[in-house]
Design a protein around this motif. Sequence first.
Motif: not given
Length: 215
Positions: A1-5, A7-9, A67-77
């Motif tokens: 798990m990349n904590i820094l990434l 946190a940035l997202f 809201g959709w964009t903020a939630t979808s950021l999780a996919g990049f993780l």
Amino acid sequence: MNILLIALFAIAAYLIGSICSAVWIGKAYYGIDIRQHGSGNSGATNTFRVLGKKPGAIVMLIDIFKGWTATSLAGFLVIFNAIEPENLIVFQLIFGAIGVLGHIFPVYENFVGGKGVATLLGMMLAIEPVVALMCIAIFIVVLFTSKYVSLGSIIAALAFPMLLLLVPRFQPENPILIIFGFILFAVVVLTHRKNINRLIAGEESKANIKLGRRR
């Protein structure tokens, strides 16, 4: 798990949620601060009330997209291997909630924002689009029946976790989504506490809904 990434997202989700479309559109195109008119709220409902249908619709769409964009950021993780795929739903909920909090407490406008309903809707559309669309239908029915936007928002927010809990087709594998749904419903109730008091007292303003007639 990349904590820094992560946190940035998370920070990015908050900054996206903090975009104050109602305030900025009101100041840029109408020369007013929407928070000083109507209900004093910087959400889509007050924008409809103070500025009209077109800016209200634009603000609503932007807030949903936030809201959709903020939630979808999780996919990049997952794409960047910062989290395991089975943890995606957890981070979708976290980032979506951060986006909603950004809308309610925006850093760009001294932490004075809206109630987060449209942003919450965008979050739910990213996670459970079918259930979210059903909640939209429930909101519309309540709105046209009662003429109360606040009542429609509260009932629709409650409908989301209830549908997940009671309808077998929608029951998620991870119960955290249901728990989170009830938590977000509590947030909606909290942000609408003044509206609830006015509803109980019979003093809540009704929406002016006009349906066009065929000629």
